[in-house]
Design a protein around this motif. Sequence first.
Motif, mmCIF file in Angstrom:
data_model
loop_
_atom_site.group_PDB
_atom_site.id
_atom_site.type_symbol
_atom_site.label_atom_id
_atom_site.label_comp_id
_atom_site.label_asym_id
_atom_site.label_seq_id
_atom_site.Cartn_x
_atom_site.Cartn_y
_atom_site.Cartn_z
ATOM 1 N N GLY A 1 0.758 -1.181 0.039
ATOM 2 C CA GLY A 1 -0.017 -0.044 -0.085
ATOM 3 C C GLY A 1 0.893 1.328 -0.070
ATOM 4 N N ILE A 2 0.420 2.136 -0.929
ATOM 5 C CA ILE A 2 1.357 3.396 -0.820
ATOM 6 C C ILE A 2 1.325 4.164 0.465
ATOM 7 C CG2 ILE A 2 1.025 5.734 -1.913
ATOM 8 C CD1 ILE A 2 0.253 4.732 -4.390
ATOM 9 N N PRO A 3 0.487 4.323 1.365
ATOM 10 C CA PRO A 3 0.712 5.194 2.535
ATOM 11 C C PRO A 3 1.821 4.425 3.277
ATOM 12 C CG PRO A 3 -1.609 3.966 2.669
ATOM 13 C CD PRO A 3 -0.919 3.811 1.177
ATOM 14 N N ARG B 1 -5.064 2.131 2.395
ATOM 15 C CA ARG B 1 -4.103 1.324 2.044
ATOM 16 C C ARG B 1 -4.155 1.334 0.212
ATOM 17 N NH1 ARG B 1 -1.416 -3.419 3.884
ATOM 18 N NH2 ARG B 1 -2.472 -3.611 5.553
ATOM 19 N N PHE B 2 -5.031 1.012 -0.428
ATOM 20 C CA PHE B 2 -5.023 0.916 -1.898
ATOM 21 C C PHE B 2 -5.828 2.121 -2.601
ATOM 22 C CE2 PHE B 2 -4.624 -3.536 -0.739
ATOM 23 C CZ PHE B 2 -3.351 -3.590 -1.134
ATOM 24 N N THR B 3 -6.423 2.814 -1.785
ATOM 25 C CA THR B 3 -7.309 3.977 -2.381
ATOM 26 C C THR B 3 -6.967 5.149 -3.202
ATOM 27 O OG1 THR B 3 -7.532 5.312 -0.485
ATOM 28 C CG2 THR B 3 -9.232 3.477 -0.557
ATOM 29 N N GLY B 4 -5.354 5.378 -2.713
ATOM 30 C CA GLY B 4 -5.042 6.647 -3.082
ATOM 31 C C GLY B 4 -5.755 7.919 -2.357
ATOM 32 N N GLN C 1 -11.793 4.803 -15.305
ATOM 33 C CA GLN C 1 -11.484 4.358 -13.883
ATOM 34 C C GLN C 1 -10.777 5.100 -13.062
ATOM 35 O OE1 GLN C 1 -12.511 0.880 -13.100
ATOM 36 N NE2 GLN C 1 -11.872 1.274 -11.241
ATOM 37 N N ARG C 2 -9.578 5.668 -13.678
ATOM 38 C CA ARG C 2 -8.986 6.493 -12.651
ATOM 39 C C ARG C 2 -9.731 7.644 -11.880
ATOM 40 N NH1 ARG C 2 -3.439 7.693 -11.934
ATOM 41 N NH2 ARG C 2 -2.812 9.605 -11.307
ATOM 42 N N ALA C 3 -10.702 8.346 -13.026
ATOM 43 C CA ALA C 3 -11.652 9.287 -12.424
ATOM 44 C C ALA C 3 -12.475 8.778 -11.057
ATOM 45 C CB ALA C 3 -12.305 9.897 -13.486
ATOM 46 N N LYS C 4 -12.965 7.425 -11.461
ATOM 47 C CA LYS C 4 -14.031 7.006 -10.636
ATOM 48 C C LYS C 4 -13.491 6.671 -9.297
ATOM 49 C CE LYS C 4 -14.589 2.517 -10.767
ATOM 50 N NZ LYS C 4 -14.453 1.883 -9.619
ATOM 51 N N ASP C 5 -11.973 6.430 -9.265
ATOM 52 C CA ASP C 5 -11.295 6.339 -7.958
ATOM 53 C C ASP C 5 -10.984 7.516 -7.354
ATOM 54 O OD1 ASP C 5 -11.675 3.350 -8.361
ATOM 55 O OD2 ASP C 5 -9.641 3.263 -9.448
ATOM 56 N N HIS C 6 -10.503 8.455 -8.035
ATOM 57 C CA HIS C 6 -10.338 9.800 -7.653
ATOM 58 C C HIS C 6 -11.439 10.416 -7.148
ATOM 59 C CE1 HIS C 6 -6.152 10.625 -9.748
ATOM 60 N NE2 HIS C 6 -6.230 9.443 -9.034
ATOM 61 N N GLY C 7 -12.689 10.316 -7.852
ATOM 62 C CA GLY C 7 -13.898 10.764 -7.124
ATOM 63 C C GLY C 7 -14.314 10.015 -5.882
ATOM 64 N N ASN C 8 -14.397 8.615 -5.896
ATOM 65 C CA ASN C 8 -14.782 7.880 -4.651
ATOM 66 C C ASN C 8 -13.995 8.682 -3.374
ATOM 67 O OD1 ASN C 8 -13.992 5.608 -2.725
ATOM 68 N ND2 ASN C 8 -15.945 5.016 -4.043
ATOM 69 N N ASN C 9 -12.593 8.715 -3.729
ATOM 70 C CA ASN C 9 -11.563 9.050 -2.610
ATOM 71 C C ASN C 9 -11.927 10.491 -2.250
ATOM 72 O OD1 ASN C 9 -9.960 6.847 -2.831
ATOM 73 N ND2 ASN C 9 -8.299 7.572 -4.135
ATOM 74 N N ALA D 1 -20.915 7.195 -1.889
ATOM 75 C CA ALA D 1 -22.196 7.340 -0.959
ATOM 76 C C ALA D 1 -22.898 5.950 -0.683
ATOM 77 C CB ALA D 1 -23.204 8.288 -1.947
ATOM 78 N N LEU D 2 -22.678 4.849 -1.427
ATOM 79 C CA LEU D 2 -23.248 3.597 -1.188
ATOM 80 C C LEU D 2 -22.379 2.667 -0.365
ATOM 81 C CD1 LEU D 2 -24.823 3.123 -4.855
ATOM 82 C CD2 LEU D 2 -25.956 3.534 -2.436
ATOM 83 N N GLY D 3 -21.431 3.398 -0.054
ATOM 84 C CA GLY D 3 -20.185 2.520 0.898
ATOM 85 C C GLY D 3 -18.917 1.818 0.318
ATOM 86 N N ARG D 4 -18.967 2.161 -1.103
ATOM 87 C CA ARG D 4 -17.928 1.556 -1.709
ATOM 88 C C ARG D 4 -16.727 2.456 -1.401
ATOM 89 N NH1 ARG D 4 -21.312 1.396 -6.813
ATOM 90 N NH2 ARG D 4 -22.886 -0.092 -6.426
ATOM 91 N N ARG D 5 -15.203 1.743 -1.583
ATOM 92 C CA ARG D 5 -13.980 2.187 -1.390
ATOM 93 C C ARG D 5 -13.110 1.919 -2.599
ATOM 94 N NH1 ARG D 5 -12.597 3.781 3.909
ATOM 95 N NH2 ARG D 5 -10.617 4.635 3.064
ATOM 96 N N SER D 6 -12.347 2.952 -3.233
ATOM 97 C CA SER D 6 -11.417 2.699 -4.311
ATOM 98 C C SER D 6 -10.548 1.585 -4.008
ATOM 99 C CB SER D 6 -10.816 3.898 -4.543
ATOM 100 O OG SER D 6 -9.613 3.661 -5.427
ATOM 101 N N GLN D 7 -10.047 0.748 -5.119
ATOM 102 C CA GLN D 7 -8.924 -0.004 -4.908
ATOM 103 C C GLN D 7 -7.925 0.164 -6.031
ATOM 104 O OE1 GLN D 7 -8.647 -2.706 -2.178
ATOM 105 N NE2 GLN D 7 -9.946 -1.312 -1.344
#
Length: 328
Positions: free
Chosen positions: A81-83, A203-206, A247-255, A314-320
């Motif tokens: 994980g990056i952190p 860990r993996f979200t960014g 996909q990258r934008a989805k994960d950044h938006g999620n974070n 909003a639905l509880g998902r976390r980026s990987q």
Amino acid sequence: MTHSRLDKHFRITVAALTRRRPQMVQSLLASWGEMDLPENCDVRCLIVENDDEPRMRSVITAQPVLNNGMALDYVLETEAGIPFGRNRAAKEALAHGDDLLVFVDDDETVAQDWLVKLVNGYRNSDAVLLGGPVRIAPPSIKLTRLQAAIHDSLTRKHQKKEKRAQEKAARSTNPNITAATNNWIAETRLFSDENIWFDENMRFTGGTDTKLYQTVKAKGFVTGWIEDAYVYETLPVKRLSFRYQFQRAKDHGNNSFNLKMIQKPQSRYTIFLRIPTKVIQLILLTLSIPFTRGDALLKLAHKSGTFYGKLGAALGRRSQHYKKTTGH
């Protein structure tokens, strides 16, 4: 300005995390070896390999001293994980007795005067954490028409982002410009004295560098921007697709939305009210694709991906996003 900085001797670690990108790391190391070194500083470089075994050790330790005389050190961080990798770099800098920690990404190269500009920018400010611009490197291979359109559009997007940051920095000595670890310099006392670390729960979200920046701002510290300290990002062909950009934008938006919901819990519910307006915007973007040299296509990937990521949060998902490595 803190005048004591101007003539103080600094100890500095310049660090990058890597995972299974031997060719990219070698390009970064070559650019580190061509760097001009700032005056009145002791500088060393550090590669933190974030993997379960030392796959890159032989590549890194083959040249323990770079062409410009800088020492090159290597450590393995097996906690994935990056952190964890970023915090390991901070711990290594503290153990080394360093005043400043610098980060750059392993898919980048640095300008020859990059570190000089970065340190001078720090010396001539009151900031404890500063960032700098990232430019897109020219493609090294022939691209398809779609790949070239996305590459050119990303280049223009970065140029606009850089210009906005310059304008913000010109208006304030304490601008609110997020300092990302793709071009980053900070005082090590933020870790040792203030106990501000990269969040290992992500860990993996960014997004841990964004969260750290927000924490530094919330504690009242001055942050800054160094407009002429350039690094150049290499874009692997795999990233030059609509799917990857979505996909990258989805994960950044999620974070970003997960962080926002911490501050404004009601956002979890109001995001759904924006769905009709967003659908109309995306339809209009789609219709404009033939007329915009790829910019509308990239915007469609980013805006649809970002909004989908926010809905997921909003639905509880976390980026990987950072479970997989792209590059070579």
